[in-house]
Design a protein around this motif. Sequence first.
Motif, PDB file in Angstrom:
ATOM      1  N   MET A 435      -7.971 -35.333  21.220  1.00  0.00           N
ATOM      2  CA  MET A 435      -7.721 -35.268  22.489  1.00  0.00           C
ATOM      3  C   MET A 435      -7.552 -33.819  22.450  1.00  0.00           C
ATOM      4  SD  MET A 435      -7.112 -36.701  25.340  1.00  0.00           S
ATOM      5  CE  MET A 435      -6.750 -38.231  24.881  1.00  0.00           C
ATOM      6  N   ARG A 436      -7.090 -33.086  21.522  1.00  0.00           N
ATOM      7  CA  ARG A 436      -6.665 -31.490  21.694  1.00  0.00           C
ATOM      8  C   ARG A 436      -8.321 -30.940  21.633  1.00  0.00           C
ATOM      9  NH1 ARG A 436      -8.229 -27.119  19.290  1.00  0.00           N
ATOM     10  NH2 ARG A 436      -9.059 -28.435  17.634  1.00  0.00           N
ATOM     11  N   GLN A 437      -9.330 -31.397  21.161  1.00  0.00           N
ATOM     12  CA  GLN A 437     -10.731 -30.897  21.458  1.00  0.00           C
ATOM     13  C   GLN A 437     -11.150 -31.470  22.764  1.00  0.00           C
ATOM     14  OE1 GLN A 437     -13.235 -32.354  18.249  1.00  0.00           O
ATOM     15  NE2 GLN A 437     -11.766 -32.018  16.769  1.00  0.00           N
ATOM     16  N   ALA A 438     -11.039 -32.169  23.136  1.00  0.00           N
ATOM     17  CA  ALA A 438     -11.361 -32.554  24.471  1.00  0.00           C
ATOM     18  C   ALA A 438     -10.658 -31.550  25.763  1.00  0.00           C
ATOM     19  CB  ALA A 438     -11.237 -34.094  25.003  1.00  0.00           C
ATOM     20  N   LEU A 439      -9.420 -31.461  25.388  1.00  0.00           N
ATOM     21  CA  LEU A 439      -8.680 -30.596  26.442  1.00  0.00           C
ATOM     22  C   LEU A 439      -9.156 -29.216  26.391  1.00  0.00           C
ATOM     23  CD1 LEU A 439      -5.284 -32.453  25.939  1.00  0.00           C
ATOM     24  CD2 LEU A 439      -6.476 -32.537  28.379  1.00  0.00           C
ATOM     25  N   VAL A 440      -9.306 -28.844  25.022  1.00  0.00           N
ATOM     26  CA  VAL A 440      -9.759 -27.534  24.995  1.00  0.00           C
ATOM     27  C   VAL A 440     -11.086 -27.132  25.764  1.00  0.00           C
ATOM     28  CG1 VAL A 440     -10.679 -25.773  23.185  1.00  0.00           C
ATOM     29  CG2 VAL A 440      -8.538 -26.837  22.836  1.00  0.00           C
ATOM     30  N   ASN A 441     -12.013 -28.103  25.692  1.00  0.00           N
ATOM     31  CA  ASN A 441     -13.333 -27.851  26.180  1.00  0.00           C
ATOM     32  C   ASN A 441     -13.359 -27.817  27.842  1.00  0.00           C
ATOM     33  OD1 ASN A 441     -14.694 -27.331  23.695  1.00  0.00           O
ATOM     34  ND2 ASN A 441     -14.878 -29.650  23.397  1.00  0.00           N
ATOM     35  N   LEU A 442     -12.375 -28.614  28.127  1.00  0.00           N
ATOM     36  CA  LEU A 442     -12.240 -28.927  29.639  1.00  0.00           C
ATOM     37  C   LEU A 442     -11.462 -27.804  30.257  1.00  0.00           C
ATOM     38  CD1 LEU A 442     -11.612 -32.915  29.919  1.00  0.00           C
ATOM     39  CD2 LEU A 442     -13.484 -31.443  31.023  1.00  0.00           C
ATOM     40  N   ASN A 443     -11.018 -26.819  29.553  1.00  0.00           N
ATOM     41  CA  ASN A 443      -9.937 -25.691  29.991  1.00  0.00           C
ATOM     42  C   ASN A 443     -10.527 -24.376  29.278  1.00  0.00           C
ATOM     43  OD1 ASN A 443      -7.862 -27.211  31.704  1.00  0.00           O
ATOM     44  ND2 ASN A 443      -8.001 -28.473  29.927  1.00  0.00           N
ATOM     45  N   PRO A 444     -11.627 -24.244  29.551  1.00  0.00           N
ATOM     46  CA  PRO A 444     -12.108 -22.729  28.844  1.00  0.00           C
ATOM     47  C   PRO A 444     -11.399 -21.639  29.409  1.00  0.00           C
ATOM     48  CG  PRO A 444     -13.657 -23.587  30.185  1.00  0.00           C
ATOM     49  CD  PRO A 444     -12.953 -24.789  30.116  1.00  0.00           C
ATOM     50  N   GLN A 445     -11.209 -21.647  30.709  1.00  0.00           N
ATOM     51  CA  GLN A 445     -10.532 -20.492  31.055  1.00  0.00           C
ATOM     52  C   GLN A 445      -9.270 -20.219  30.586  1.00  0.00           C
ATOM     53  OE1 GLN A 445     -10.496 -20.543  35.291  1.00  0.00           O
ATOM     54  NE2 GLN A 445      -8.986 -18.767  35.573  1.00  0.00           N
ATOM     55  N   ARG A 446      -8.515 -21.319  30.577  1.00  0.00           N
ATOM     56  CA  ARG A 446      -7.359 -21.202  30.036  1.00  0.00           C
ATOM     57  C   ARG A 446      -7.001 -20.874  28.598  1.00  0.00           C
ATOM     58  NH1 ARG A 446      -5.260 -20.674  35.030  1.00  0.00           N
ATOM     59  NH2 ARG A 446      -6.011 -22.317  36.620  1.00  0.00           N
ATOM     60  N   VAL A 447      -7.965 -21.758  28.028  1.00  0.00           N
ATOM     61  CA  VAL A 447      -7.894 -21.301  26.397  1.00  0.00           C
ATOM     62  C   VAL A 447      -8.461 -19.808  26.100  1.00  0.00           C
ATOM     63  CG1 VAL A 447      -9.080 -21.962  24.346  1.00  0.00           C
ATOM     64  CG2 VAL A 447      -8.475 -23.570  26.101  1.00  0.00           C
ATOM     65  N   ALA A 448      -9.152 -19.080  27.172  1.00  0.00           N
ATOM     66  CA  ALA A 448      -9.521 -17.863  27.011  1.00  0.00           C
ATOM     67  C   ALA A 448      -8.626 -17.108  27.026  1.00  0.00           C
ATOM     68  CB  ALA A 448     -10.763 -17.534  27.850  1.00  0.00           C
ATOM     69  N   GLU A 449      -7.386 -17.425  27.986  1.00  0.00           N
ATOM     70  CA  GLU A 449      -6.140 -16.600  28.107  1.00  0.00           C
ATOM     71  C   GLU A 449      -5.284 -16.669  26.914  1.00  0.00           C
ATOM     72  OE1 GLU A 449      -4.447 -18.458  31.547  1.00  0.00           O
ATOM     73  OE2 GLU A 449      -6.152 -17.796  32.825  1.00  0.00           O
ATOM     74  N   SER A 450      -5.256 -17.726  26.416  1.00  0.00           N
ATOM     75  CA  SER A 450      -4.574 -18.155  24.996  1.00  0.00           C
ATOM     76  C   SER A 450      -4.979 -19.226  24.338  1.00  0.00           C
ATOM     77  CB  SER A 450      -3.104 -18.351  25.508  1.00  0.00           C
ATOM     78  OG  SER A 450      -2.222 -18.635  24.219  1.00  0.00           O
ATOM     79  N   ARG A 451      -5.230 -19.158  23.143  1.00  0.00           N
ATOM     80  CA  ARG A 451      -5.856 -20.156  22.338  1.00  0.00           C
ATOM     81  C   ARG A 451      -4.846 -21.090  22.074  1.00  0.00           C
ATOM     82  NH1 ARG A 451      -3.844 -20.309  17.068  1.00  0.00           N
ATOM     83  NH2 ARG A 451      -2.624 -18.599  16.276  1.00  0.00           N
ATOM     84  N   LYS A 452      -3.434 -20.951  22.312  1.00  0.00           N
ATOM     85  CA  LYS A 452      -2.527 -21.850  22.468  1.00  0.00           C
ATOM     86  C   LYS A 452      -2.183 -22.538  23.575  1.00  0.00           C
ATOM     87  CE  LYS A 452      -0.044 -19.015  18.712  1.00  0.00           C
ATOM     88  NZ  LYS A 452       0.932 -18.549  18.267  1.00  0.00           N
ATOM     89  N   TYR A 453      -3.045 -22.734  24.494  1.00  0.00           N
ATOM     90  CA  TYR A 453      -2.794 -23.514  25.940  1.00  0.00           C
ATOM     91  C   TYR A 453      -2.747 -24.978  25.423  1.00  0.00           C
ATOM     92  CZ  TYR A 453      -3.748 -25.307  30.362  1.00  0.00           C
ATOM     93  OH  TYR A 453      -3.713 -26.067  31.606  1.00  0.00           O
ATOM     94  N   VAL A 454      -3.643 -25.280  24.427  1.00  0.00           N
ATOM     95  CA  VAL A 454      -3.521 -26.641  23.793  1.00  0.00           C
ATOM     96  C   VAL A 454      -3.151 -26.662  22.522  1.00  0.00           C
ATOM     97  CG1 VAL A 454      -4.770 -29.040  23.707  1.00  0.00           C
ATOM     98  CG2 VAL A 454      -5.184 -27.409  25.588  1.00  0.00           C
ATOM     99  N   MET A 455      -2.110 -27.158  21.945  1.00  0.00           N
ATOM    100  CA  MET A 455      -2.005 -27.310  20.356  1.00  0.00           C
ATOM    101  C   MET A 455      -1.789 -28.708  20.114  1.00  0.00           C
ATOM    102  SD  MET A 455      -1.988 -24.246  19.308  1.00  0.00           S
ATOM    103  CE  MET A 455      -1.052 -24.207  17.709  1.00  0.00           C
ATOM    104  N   ARG A 456      -2.514 -29.103  18.857  1.00  0.00           N
ATOM    105  CA  ARG A 456      -1.779 -30.265  18.220  1.00  0.00           C
ATOM    106  C   ARG A 456      -0.704 -30.271  17.416  1.00  0.00           C
ATOM    107  NH1 ARG A 456      -2.947 -32.583  13.210  1.00  0.00           N
ATOM    108  NH2 ARG A 456      -4.640 -31.219  12.845  1.00  0.00           N
ATOM    109  N   ILE A 457       0.603 -30.935  17.701  1.00  0.00           N
ATOM    110  CA  ILE A 457       1.714 -30.750  17.231  1.00  0.00           C
ATOM    111  C   ILE A 457       2.220 -32.110  16.435  1.00  0.00           C
ATOM    112  CG2 ILE A 457       4.109 -30.143  17.475  1.00  0.00           C
ATOM    113  CD1 ILE A 457       3.622 -28.556  19.884  1.00  0.00           C
ATOM    114  N   THR A 458       1.677 -32.088  15.185  1.00  0.00           N
ATOM    115  CA  THR A 458       1.832 -33.318  14.532  1.00  0.00           C
ATOM    116  C   THR A 458       2.331 -32.974  13.001  1.00  0.00           C
ATOM    117  OG1 THR A 458      -0.518 -33.305  13.778  1.00  0.00           O
ATOM    118  CG2 THR A 458       0.017 -34.665  15.428  1.00  0.00           C
ATOM    119  N   GLY A 459       2.899 -33.943  12.160  1.00  0.00           N
ATOM    120  CA  GLY A 459       3.634 -33.664  11.141  1.00  0.00           C
ATOM    121  C   GLY A 459       2.916 -32.917   9.936  1.00  0.00           C
ATOM    122  N   ASP A 460       1.548 -33.182  10.132  1.00  0.00           N
ATOM    123  CA  ASP A 460       0.443 -32.572   9.012  1.00  0.00           C
ATOM    124  C   ASP A 460       0.112 -31.571   9.096  1.00  0.00           C
ATOM    125  OD1 ASP A 460      -0.986 -33.378  11.173  1.00  0.00           O
ATOM    126  OD2 ASP A 460      -2.599 -33.649   9.878  1.00  0.00           O
TER     127      ASP A 460
END
Length: 788
Positions: A435-460
Motif C-alpha cells: 500500500m505504501r508503494q502504491a500511494l507513493v507512485n500515485l503522489n509523485p508531487q507530494r513525495v518529491a516535496e518530502s519522501r516522508k509524505y507516505v511512510m510504513r509504520i510497522t513493528g519491524d
Amino acid sequence: MDKKSLTERDICSKYIAPAIQQAGWDMQRQVREEVSFTAGRIMVRGKLHSRGERKRADYILSYQKNLPVAVIEAKDNKHSVGSGMQQALGYAESLDVPFVFSSNGDGFLFHDRTGTGSQVETVLTLDQFPSPQELWHRYCIWKGLDQQAQEKVAAPYYDDGSGRSPRYYQTNAINRTVEAIAQAQNRILLVMATGTGKTYTAFQIIWRLWKSRQKKRILFLADRNILVDQTKNNDFKPFGKAMTKIAKRQIDTSYEIYLSLYQAVTGNEEEMNVYKQFSRDFFDLIVIDECHRGSAAEDSAWREILAYFSSATHVGLTATPKETKEVSSITYFGEPVYSYTLKQGIEDGFLAPYKVVRIDFDRDLQGWRPPKGMKDKNGELIEDRIYDLKDMDRALVMEARTQLVAEKITAFLKANDPYQKTIVFCDDINHAERMRQALVNLNPQRVAESRKYVMRITGDDQEGKAELDNFINPESRYPVIATTSKLMTTGVDAQTCKLVVLDQHIKSMTEFKQIIGRGTRINEEYGKYWFTIMDFKKATELFADPAFDGEPVVIFEPGSGESPVPPDEVDQPGTPLDDPTAPTTAGPGEGGGDDGPKRIKYVIDNVTVSVVAERVQYYGPDGKLITESLRDYTRSCVTKQFASLDDFLKRWSNAEQKKAIIDELAAQGVMWEALAEEVGKKQTAPLDPFDLVCHIAFDQPPLTRKERAEQVKKRDYFSKYAGAARQVLEALLDKYADTGVEHIEDIKILQLDPFSQIGSPIELIKAFGNRAAYEQAVQDLEAQLYSA
C-alpha cells in the motif's frame, strides 16, 4: 418591583444566590455559577461542521472542591417552582450528584436521588435551603462513607494554577475511584472511550491518593514505550523527582512513583524478572493502562506482576474491556466503577463524530475463480476455488485491488486536503508495504516535496517507527499518510488524524473500537473537529453490532480452549509491540510468526477490479449511522418537527429570523450542504433551505434563490424606498441570490462590499430611520421572497 418581569439572571442574583449564601455555602469556594460542562455536540454537514448547545447548569454546589453534591436549575418567575426539575435531573445524572433543586425565586423544589430521605421531592421556602453540612451528611450516608473514609475522599486535586480542571466525566471517574479505594475496594475498573483523557484521569487519582499518603508507592504499567514516555513527560510531569521509569537493570527503591512497560519487568528467565527485586508489599497501588490487553488473561506474563503484588490496589483503565471465553477484564477487576462511552463523548462534544465512506469492489462481493491450471505472479499454482472478500490480502493479493484502494485514498485527499493525517490499516506488514508503494507512485508531487509524505509504520521497520512521533505531532507536517497493520491500533494519540482507512479484516470488537479511537480526538487549533472512515472490507458493519457502544457482557469460561475469533484477530498478550525482535502480534504472514505453517498467499497481477458501490453514511443524532438515503433521512427529520406543509409555512413566515429554523433543523440532523449538493445536481442554480424542505419533505416544485430574487424584482417592490435604503435592499436581494437568507439576516453584512461603498453601517441604518425599522425592512423583504 414586579417579580414576573425579572429575567432568569435577575431571579438568580436577587433570590437564589442570597438563599444559598444564607444557608452557609461559601460562594467563592463551594458554589459555581453558570457552569457549561459539555462542549456542544459537533454536527457534520458535507465538508462543514457546527456545534450544538452546551449543557449549562445554573449552579453546581460542592462540599469539597471538585466533589459536587448538588445542582440547581433556575427559571424566571413566569414558570412554576418545579418547571426546571426534569432538566436539572438530566444534569444531575451526568454530573453524578444526588441532590437536585429547581427554583423560580419563590422557593425550591428539592429532589433527593439517594432514597435516604422520607420522600423524593419536597417544596422548600427560600430560607429552608439545606446547609453544606446537611447535604454532606446525607451524601456520606448514601455513599456509605464513615469518618475515616470521608477524610480520605476529601484529598485535593492537583492544581497548577492554570485554571485547568478535570472535565465532568473525569471528575466522576476520579471521585468514584477514590471513594471505592477509601472503602477498601482493591480491584477497580474504569472504562473510558479513547480520546477522553484516561491518563490525565489516572494522574489525578494517583495525585490525590499520593498527596494524602493513602498510597505511598505507586506503579503505572503501560504496554508501549511511547505511552510510558508520553505519560512521564506530559500528564505525570508534576511528580517530578519522586518519579522514575523502570528499565531492565538493577532497580532503585528510593522513588515513590514508578512507570514501566509490562515487558520491562517480566521475562522468561528468572534474572530478567526485575519486579522480583521489589518486595511483594512494596507497591500500595498499581494502575494498569490498556488493561484489556495482557492483564485480562489469566495465564499471561503480565498477570504475573499483578499476582506478585496482590496486596496492592489494582486500578485498570481501558476503552474496551475484553470479554471473551478466554479472557475477562471484569472477572478480574469487577464491574466498572464508572463508564464513559464513545457515544457519550460525541454527544457531549468532547469526541469527534465521523462519517463513513463505504466502497465495495466487484471481486470482493461477487468472488473470483481462477481458470484451471492458472499460476500466480510467482509461479505458484493457484488452488481452484472461489476467492472473495475474506481472502483478499490474506490468501490472495490482487495488485489491481491494492492500486484501486490507493487511488480512492488519493482522490479523497486531493478533493479535501492532501496533507490531512491519514492512517491506512492493512492486513499485515506485506500488505502495508504494498500500500505504501502504491500511494507513493500515485503522489509523485507530494513525495518529491518530502519522501516522508507516505511512510510504513510497522513493528519491524525502525525508520518507520522512528516517524511515529512526527506523525502524531500536530506541528509536524510529515508523515501525512501512515500505512500500518497492528502497531498503531492502540495508544497512538493522533490528535489531527482526519482519515482512517480500513482495508483490514476486523472481527474483534475490541480491535475495531481501538482503531476507530485513532480518529476520535478533537484538536480545534488545527481544525480537527470530525473525521472520515473509508472502509473497503465491510469492517464498519460492526457499528450496527449492539456490543459496539453497549455495556460489556462477561462470557469468561476459565479453562476454555475454544477461540471465539480467528487467532490473528485476538490480541496476543505479552508481546512488546515496540520491540521488532519480539514475536509479532499478528498471525502468519505478518513478519515474524514462525510458530505454525506458513500460509500461501497468491499474487495476481492480471485481473481487473472495479467499484460496484460507493456510499456515504453520517453519524446521526441517535448515535447510529444514517444508512437511509439523504432525502429519506431529511424527510423524517423535517416531519418530526412539522406535521404538514402548512405547519412549516406558518412557522417560517412567523419567524423573525429564518436562521433559527435552519439551525433548529440542523440540530435535528438535517445536513444542508450535503442535501443542497445532492439536489443541486439536477438544478441550474442553488436552492434555499426553504425550497429544500418544501421539495424534499413535502414534494413541492422548488425555486432557485435566483428565481425567487427575480420574482421580487418583477413586482417592483422597491419603489416605496428611495436613496440609500433602496440601494441597500437591492444589494441584500443580490446577496440572497448568491449566498442565502442566513447572511442577509446578519446585520454585520452592512460592513461588507457593496454596502460599505454606499455608506457606513450607522448611515445605512439611519436611511431606514433606526435599527428596528431596518430589521423590519429585512423581514418584509423575506416575506416578499417567500410569498409564492
